[in-house]
Write a protein that holds these residues in place. Structure first.
Motif, PDB file in Angstrom:
ATOM      1  N   TYR A 138       0.537  -1.654  -0.016  1.00 21.32           N
ATOM      2  CA  TYR A 138       0.100  -0.241  -0.169  1.00 21.32           C
ATOM      3  C   TYR A 138       0.833   1.324   0.166  1.00 21.32           C
ATOM      4  N   TYR A 142       1.155   4.614  -2.279  1.00 20.50           N
ATOM      5  CA  TYR A 142       0.880   6.011  -1.040  1.00 20.50           C
ATOM      6  C   TYR A 142       1.138   7.026  -1.396  1.00 20.50           C
ATOM      7  N   MET A 276       0.292  10.739  15.338  1.00 18.56           N
ATOM      8  CA  MET A 276      -0.417  10.424  14.699  1.00 18.56           C
ATOM      9  C   MET A 276       0.243  11.055  12.914  1.00 18.56           C
ATOM     10  N   PRO A 279       3.658   9.593   8.704  1.00 18.20           N
ATOM     11  CA  PRO A 279       2.482   9.051   7.707  1.00 18.20           C
ATOM     12  C   PRO A 279       1.683   7.861   7.764  1.00 18.20           C
ATOM     13  N   THR A 280       0.687   8.319   6.997  1.00 18.22           N
ATOM     14  CA  THR A 280      -0.695   7.740   7.124  1.00 18.22           C
ATOM     15  C   THR A 280      -0.213   5.879   6.620  1.00 18.22           C
ATOM     16  N   PRO A 281       0.259   5.224   6.315  1.00 14.26           N
ATOM     17  CA  PRO A 281       0.422   3.477   5.886  1.00 14.26           C
ATOM     18  C   PRO A 281       1.381   3.681   7.899  1.00 14.26           C
ATOM     19  N   SER A 283       0.074   4.475  10.166  1.00 14.65           N
ATOM     20  CA  SER A 283      -0.778   5.121  11.109  1.00 14.65           C
ATOM     21  C   SER A 283      -1.504   3.508  11.138  1.00 14.65           C
TER      22      SER A 283
END
Length: 283
Positions: A138, A142, A276, A279-281, A283
């Motif tokens: 992912y 991303y 948080m 980076p989103t991956p 989290s």
């Protein structure tokens, strides 16, 4: 006799001509002066911007990391291979026979590099390796084109290895080493966007809170090893009478303090919202 010149027009007075000449010259001089002042103002307006320094050009953005995508593929393959390896021991572990090995690590203190795969460890090992493989795939999409993509996958790989070590370690101090590896790798991931002051502050906050909890955990593990007479987790779990030991309340309090800070339980939850910033991956 009449005077012939009486009715003739008089010629212009000789005295008037110099006055008109002087007035004309004065007008021409004033006009020239006005033109000069206007030209000077124009020159000043024209020359004024030349004294203002132009801002320096913005630095060019660094190119994306060419090896980042390859590192993502490598991490996904490693995590997927780990998932398959752990799953291959399912029949043996399900039959009640744990899998493990140990090699001497710090012989003077009786500390071994001991790994043990039992039922509980298998559940978490499958979760860690499976999720790590999926997140690696992912994150390649991303964060595609990110200039620090390679660094991200190195940090993520370190974090994955640390979590896997925590659930597989069969030695108290080996467990602590992997525990602190998760602290360091979490710090690196939260501070991944290190140009952002908020990300750096949040990373330090998480490091300080979980690091202090780690010190409490280390103290608890030292007392636990002293009370049990061994550093092997499997032997400590199988031992009897440990709860009646005089050091047990202190051991319990210190170990729980380490666990509470790491899992962001109240009142040690302050670092979690700031984490948080990673980076989103992650989290």
């Amino acid at each position: 006799m009449s005077n012939p010149t009486r009715g003739a027009a008089r010629p212009p007075s000789a005295e008037a001509s110099p006055q008109k000449s002087d007035q004309s010259a004065t007008s021409d001089t004033a006009a020239a002066a006005a033109d000069g002042q206007a030209a000077g103002r124009t020159d000043e307006r024209t020359d004024a911007p030349a004294n203002v320094q132009a801002p320096p050009p913005a630095p060019a953005a660094p190119p994306p990391c060419p090896a980042g995508s390859s590192l993502g593929i490598a991490l996904a393959l490693l995590a997927g291979g780990g998932f398959a390896l752990v799953a291959s021991y399912l029949p043996q572990v399900a039959g009640g026979t744990p899998v493990g090995f140990a090699v001497p690590w710090v012989p003077p203190f009786g500390i071994d590099f001991a790994i043990r795969l039992d039922g509980l460890a298998m559940v978490f090992a499958v979760l860690i390796t499976g999720v790590a493989a999926a997140i690696s795939i992912y994150a390649r999409g991303y964060l595609k084109g990110h200039r620090h993509l390679g660094r991200f996958f190195i940090y993520l790989g370190l974090f994955t290895a640390a979590m896997l070590g925590v659930v597989l370690a069969d030695d108290l101090f080996l467990l602590f080493v992997f525990w602190e590896m998760t602290t360091v790798s979490s710090f690196l991931l939260v501070a991944f966007s290190h140009e952002n002051a908020t990300a750096r502050r949040n990373a330090w906050q998480a490091l300080l809170i979980t690091g202090m909890g780690g010190l409490a955990l280390l103290a608890g593990l030292v007392l636990l090893a002293s009370a049990a007479g061994t550093t092997r987790l499997s032997e400590i779990v199988a031992a009897e009478g440990l709860t009646e030991h005089a050091l047990y309340p202190a051991i319990l309090a210190l170990v729980l303090l380490g666990a509470f800070t790491k899992s962001a339980q109240i009142p040690f939850h302050l670092w979690l919202p700031g984490a948080m910033a990673a980076p989103t991956p992650v989290s």
